[in-house]
Design a protein around this motif. Sequence first.
Motif, PDB file in Angstrom:
ATOM      1  N   THR A   1       0.839  -1.203   0.000  1.00 31.61           N
ATOM      2  CA  THR A   1       0.000   0.000   0.000  1.00 31.61           C
ATOM      3  C   THR A   1       0.870   1.249   0.000  1.00 31.61           C
ATOM      4  N   ALA A   2       1.890   1.255   0.841  1.00 32.73           N
ATOM      5  CA  ALA A   2       2.797   2.400   0.918  1.00 32.73           C
ATOM      6  C   ALA A   2       3.540   2.607  -0.398  1.00 32.73           C
ATOM      7  N   LEU A   3       3.943   1.514  -1.047  1.00 29.35           N
ATOM      8  CA  LEU A   3       4.640   1.637  -2.329  1.00 29.35           C
ATOM      9  C   LEU A   3       3.737   2.242  -3.402  1.00 29.35           C
ATOM     10  N   VAL A   4       2.487   1.829  -3.440  1.00 26.43           N
ATOM     11  CA  VAL A   4       1.544   2.421  -4.402  1.00 26.43           C
ATOM     12  C   VAL A   4       1.409   3.910  -4.123  1.00 26.43           C
ATOM     13  N   ALA A   5       1.222   4.278  -2.861  1.00 25.31           N
ATOM     14  CA  ALA A   5       1.087   5.692  -2.502  1.00 25.31           C
ATOM     15  C   ALA A   5       2.340   6.478  -2.885  1.00 25.31           C
ATOM     16  N   ALA A   6       3.511   5.900  -2.665  1.00 24.06           N
ATOM     17  CA  ALA A   6       4.764   6.581  -3.005  1.00 24.06           C
ATOM     18  C   ALA A   6       4.901   6.777  -4.514  1.00 24.06           C
ATOM     19  N   HIS A   7       4.569   5.746  -5.280  1.00 23.18           N
ATOM     20  CA  HIS A   7       4.649   5.870  -6.736  1.00 23.18           C
ATOM     21  C   HIS A   7       3.663   6.908  -7.262  1.00 23.18           C
ATOM     22  N   VAL A   8       2.454   6.918  -6.719  1.00 21.43           N
ATOM     23  CA  VAL A   8       1.462   7.911  -7.140  1.00 21.43           C
ATOM     24  C   VAL A   8       1.958   9.308  -6.805  1.00 21.43           C
TER      25      VAL A   8
ATOM     26  N   ILE B   1       1.913   1.378 -12.756  1.00 18.45           N
ATOM     27  CA  ILE B   1       2.222   1.099 -11.349  1.00 18.45           C
ATOM     28  C   ILE B   1       2.374  -0.393 -11.056  1.00 18.45           C
ATOM     29  N   PRO B   2       1.487  -1.269 -11.527  1.00 26.00           N
ATOM     30  CA  PRO B   2       1.704  -2.696 -11.205  1.00 26.00           C
ATOM     31  C   PRO B   2       3.084  -3.195 -11.630  1.00 26.00           C
ATOM     32  N   GLU B   3       3.537  -2.774 -12.804  1.00 25.84           N
ATOM     33  CA  GLU B   3       4.845  -3.209 -13.282  1.00 25.84           C
ATOM     34  C   GLU B   3       5.965  -2.564 -12.463  1.00 25.84           C
ATOM     35  N   ARG B   4       5.781  -1.307 -12.028  1.00 19.36           N
ATOM     36  CA  ARG B   4       6.800  -0.633 -11.216  1.00 19.36           C
ATOM     37  C   ARG B   4       6.958  -1.292  -9.852  1.00 19.36           C
ATOM     38  N   LEU B   5       5.888  -1.887  -9.349  1.00 22.61           N
ATOM     39  CA  LEU B   5       5.963  -2.557  -8.051  1.00 22.61           C
ATOM     40  C   LEU B   5       6.853  -3.795  -8.092  1.00 22.61           C
ATOM     41  N   ALA B   6       7.046  -4.363  -9.280  1.00 18.80           N
ATOM     42  CA  ALA B   6       7.854  -5.578  -9.415  1.00 18.80           C
ATOM     43  C   ALA B   6       9.282  -5.365  -8.908  1.00 18.80           C
TER      44      ALA B   6
END
Length: 177
Positions: free
Chosen positions: A125-132, A157-162
Motif C-alpha cells: 500500500t505504501a509503495l503504491v502511494a509513493a509511486h502515485v 504502477i503494477p509493473e513498477r511494483l515488481a
Amino acid sequence: MAGDLDAGVAGATADSRRYVMPGYGRRTAHPLDFSDQHSLRRTLGVPRVTTRMCLDSAFSTALLAGLRRLGVLRADRRPALRRLITAALSRVHIGGDGFAIRVDAVNGDRHAALALTGNGQSRATALVAAHVTRTVLAGVPPTGVHHIDQLPALAGIPERLAAHGILPHTMPGREGA
C-alpha cells in the motif's frame, strides 16, 4: 491496497471463491471492499469489479474470513472485543507476510483479471502511494480529483511494483476458474 476485510462488496453479492493464485496454487480468496470496486464501475463503466485476497497461510486466511462473517471485525461494534482479538492475533504468528490480491472486472462476456503477489500488504500500500505521489509531483496533473485509473502516467504502477517484489500477474480465464 488497504481494504476492509469486514466490509461488504459494493453492489455485488461477491463471496469467497477458489482461484488459482500465483505462487499459492488453488486457494480460497475472500472479497474485500477496496475502493477500485466503486471507482472502476464509474470511471470505466465496468458493471462488476471484485477484489479478493488470500494470505500465504490458508489457515490465517480462513480465520480472518470466519471472524469477518461473525461480525467480530466490525469497527463500529464491540470495540473491546475487537481489541482483544487483535491483541491475541498479534501474539500468534501463523504463516508469513505473503499475500495475493486478485481483481476481476466483468462487463457482459468480457473479463479481465490481474493479481498481485508479494510480501507485506501494508508495504505494498505504501509503495503504491509513493509511486502515485512521485508521479503526480514530477508532472503537471490535470486539475480536479482523479482516481489512479484516470491518469495515464500511473498506468504502469503494477509493473513498477515488481522492482520491490510485488509482482503483477495477468490472469487468464473466467472469474472463479
